[in-house]
Design an enzyme around this catalytic site. Structure first.
Site: not given
Length: 388
Positions: A348, A371
């Site tokens: 968590g 890219e």
């Protein structure tokens, strides 16, 4: 730099200068970037002042000729720099990469007059630069772009919209691909457009998953006048100019993924050495040890692959483009997976902003798109293997 990184770089027997470059970039990033990265992300702040501090370090023109203030380094040198900067913040490093792509294009394709006019201010980082290729209707199909430039006396008049432009509105200079001829790649030209060009405006800052440090806006041209002397090379040369910058850009973005993923692994190693469950530190559980071992193995494989591809580009090897595409695909996929695994190992806490892991996951996800998407990388690789 961390021992894991040293292990990979030693395969390429880096010389003393390369190690000094690597250490310089890492030291700057640790001092000026890392302490601020989470705040920049939280506040969506573009740190132009810190970006400009990289100019005196030679990072404004990493592979630009030294007669205009560039550092005249190679592609492997650049990969080492972007990887080191990304240990602190991949979004910061990625903007430095984009700026260098623009500077390199002007250095490589500009006239001497253009080089002397634009590059000293770019290499010093007095001016920041952005790259404008993608449009709302043309991403991977770059040859289909619609932005048009028409000659009018001593100017070109540009009309159209560019999409997903990093640094838009903050940068001082824009390399713009626009259509001067017929449809298709041969009708595209390249222009250098200053921020104060009449008719140039910017859209709202996009709300996006990651890269919060960078502004991302549309760049809008409405009868935007650009002096004819700002045409880079000849009419119709633009698509070739755009493609020429992509091999290096792909290696750079892969390096940014590599550095970010290394940071995630380092955080996971520290966290699992401290966190206890069921009476033991969680790094003593074999399942977690296997996960850490796989993350390390995959990162080292990615690092060696990337350095080999950069070395090929430095040597102008005939298969350098294929290797650049393979490295971009492989390293950005591995980088995201390692960061995601690091978040899982934090449980968590990995989901909390202050631990820095969820930011890395968000930032590295876009590297699989930039890219040229990783699907397009597979197309390039396959064509190189079997021909078109």
């Amino acid at each position: 730099m961390d021992a894991a990184v040293d292990a990979g770089t030693s395969q390429f027997e880096l010389n003393e200068d390369q190690r000094a470059i690597q250490q310089m970039a890492e030291a700057f990033a640790a001092d000026r970037v890392a302490p601020n990265a989470l705040d920049w992300d939280r506040n969506k702040h573009f740190p132009a002042d810190v970006i400009r501090e990289t100019g005196p370090l030679g990072l404004g023109g990493i592979y630009v000729s030294d007669d205009v203030g560039g550092s005249a380094l190679g592609r492997l040198d650049a990969v080492l720099i972007f990887e080191a900067l990304s240990l602190a913040d991949p979004a910061f490093s990625s903007f430095i990469s984009i700026h260098n792509m623009v500077a390199s294009m002007i250095d490589r394709f500009g006239s001497d007059e253009q080089r002397q006019h634009f590059l000293p201010k770019l290499t010093s980082m007095e001016w920041l630069a952005s790259y404008c290729l993608t449009e709302p209707g043309s991403g991977s199909d770059a040859a289909a772009l619609k932005t048009r430039a028409v000659r009018s006396g001593g100017d070109y008049v540009l009309n159209g919209v560019k999409q997903f432009i990093s640094g838009a509105g903050d940068s001082d200079l824009y390399i713009v691909m626009a259509r001067t001829g017929a449809d298709g790649p041969k009708g595209i030209s390249t222009f250098v457009v200053p921020k104060d060009a009449p008719g140039l405006s910017f859209g709202a800052n996009e709300h996006k998953m990651g890269w919060h440090m960078q502004s991302t806006r549309q760049v809008v041209f409405e009868d935007c006048k650009v002096p004819a002397q700002n045409l880079l090379a000849d009419e119709g040369a633009g698509f070739g100019i755009a493609m020429a910058g992509l091999d290096g850009g792909r290696l750079n973005i892969a390096a940014c993924s590599l550095g970010g993923a290394q940071s995630a692994l380092d955080k996971a190693l520290s966290y699992t050495a401290e966190r206890k469950a069921f009476g033991a530190k969680i790094n003593q559980f074999q399942a977690l040890q296997f996960k850490l071992a796989d993350m390390e193995t995959e990162l080292q494989a990615a690092r060696i692959f990337l350095y080999a591809a950069a070395s090929k580009l430095d040597r102008k090897a005939p298969d350098a483009s294929k290797w650049s595409a393979m490295a971009k695909r492989f390293v950005t996929d591995i980088g995201f997976n390692v960061a995601n695994d690091a978040l899982q190992l934090h449980g968590g806490y990995g989901y909390l902003h202050d631990y820095g892991i969820e930011k890395l996951v968000r930032d590295l996800r876009v590297h699989q798109i930039l890219e040229g998407t990783n699907e397009i990388m597979r197309v390039i690789i396959a064509r190189a293997l079997i021909g078109r």
